[in-house]
Design an enzyme around this catalytic site. Structure first.
Site, mmCIF file in Angstrom:
data_model
loop_
_atom_site.group_PDB
_atom_site.id
_atom_site.type_symbol
_atom_site.label_atom_id
_atom_site.label_comp_id
_atom_site.label_asym_id
_atom_site.label_seq_id
_atom_site.Cartn_x
_atom_site.Cartn_y
_atom_site.Cartn_z
ATOM 1 N N SER A 180 46.839 47.449 44.023
ATOM 2 C CA SER A 180 45.616 48.225 44.185
ATOM 3 C C SER A 180 44.731 47.595 45.263
ATOM 4 C CB SER A 180 44.908 48.366 42.841
ATOM 5 O OG SER A 180 43.989 49.429 42.842
ATOM 6 N N HIS A 186 49.080 53.774 37.134
ATOM 7 C CA HIS A 186 48.542 52.876 38.156
ATOM 8 C C HIS A 186 48.677 51.410 37.767
ATOM 9 C CE1 HIS A 186 46.153 51.577 41.508
ATOM 10 N NE2 HIS A 186 45.212 51.064 40.724
ATOM 11 N N ASP A 244 27.008 43.032 41.624
ATOM 12 C CA ASP A 244 26.075 43.511 42.646
ATOM 13 C C ASP A 244 26.798 43.772 43.967
ATOM 14 O OD1 ASP A 244 23.995 43.354 40.859
ATOM 15 O OD2 ASP A 244 23.245 41.423 41.580
#
Length: 255
Positions: A85, A233, A174
């Site tokens: 991924s 996946h 963040d």
């Protein structure tokens, strides 16, 4: 330098570098790495902003590729690289930008394209967990479910990045949120990797489509395509035995 876990082996076979996906860590790949290290040395890394590695304000694939280049450069030789991924995109960027560092490439269920779906809801769910009320992993699992993470496999996966003792996530949420467009995209790189490349996908996944193959072959002319039946996946977690056997057999071709 990225933090890594070593699985040593005295074999003369090329060492293998394993690169995890978004919200993952080197520890997630322990079963796969231990099995594959029976025949070759294996290293698994924590990508930047994940696991035990340093946090930064950026998370582009050029950043991730340079991080991996430093890891391989410290080995003073080429490595085979397996990335899943987000880690697969980082590995592809590395192979195109620094082909002299990569022996062979395995890309697990991802293509060098921009995807339209977003992973932001999972960041919001992790932020919704009141860590002051988490004493054991099951507390976080319950809160993630309440926050909308319906899949129990994903809830368990996310909590592997939770430091219970310190009551914090081992993820720079963040930066990952701010850089999500880059994570879902892929940089415009003119490079080409001429080495052997395996695109290994889950048969039930829609991440690598026939429409992606022209772009894949433009960058990876020796690309081969294999699907694992019954896997989506998260093919390495859903079908670990089949995943390990396929990777091992492909790496041993021509050795």
């Amino acid at each position: 330098m990225l933090q890594k876990i070593d699985y040593p082996n005295q074999s003369s076979r090329p060492p293998l570098l394993v690169v995890h996906g978004l919200y993952g860590s080197a520890r997630n790949w322990g079963v796969v790495c231990r099995k594959l290290s029976a025949d070759r040395p294996v290293q698994a890394v924590d990508n930047r902003n994940h696991g035990e590695s340093d946090w930064y304000d950026t998370h582009s694939y050029l950043d991730l590729a340079e991080d991996l280049a430093q890891v391989i450069g410290a080995q003073q030789g080429k490595m085979d690289v397996l990335g899943h991924s987000m880690g697969g995109k980082a590995a592809m960027a590395l192979a195109m930008l620094r082909p002299e560092l990569v022996n062979r490439l395995i890309v697990a269920d991802i293509a060098p394209v921009t995807y339209s779906h977003s992973q932001l809801p999972f960041i919001h769910a992790m932020r919704a967990v009141d860590l002051t009320q988490v004493e054991k992993r099951s507390d976080a699992l319950s809160q993630l479910e309440a926050a909308g993470v319906d899949d129990p496999t994903l809830r368990s996966f996310f909590t592997q990045s939770l430091d219970l003792k310190a009551k914090k996530w081992r993820l720079n949420l963040d930066t990952l949120e701010a850089e999500m467009p880059k994570i879902m995209g892929f940089p415009d790189i003119d490079g080409q990797f001429e080495g052997e490349t395996l695109f290994l996908s889950g048969a039930n996944s829609d991440y690598v489509l026939p429409d992606h193959r022209p772009k894949i072959r433009a960058h990876f002319p020796k690309a081969a395509f294999v699907k694992i039946s019954g896997a989506g996946h998260w093919l390495h977690a859903e079908k670990p035995a089949e995943f390990i056997a396929t990777v091992d057999a492909w790496l041993k071709r021509g050795e």
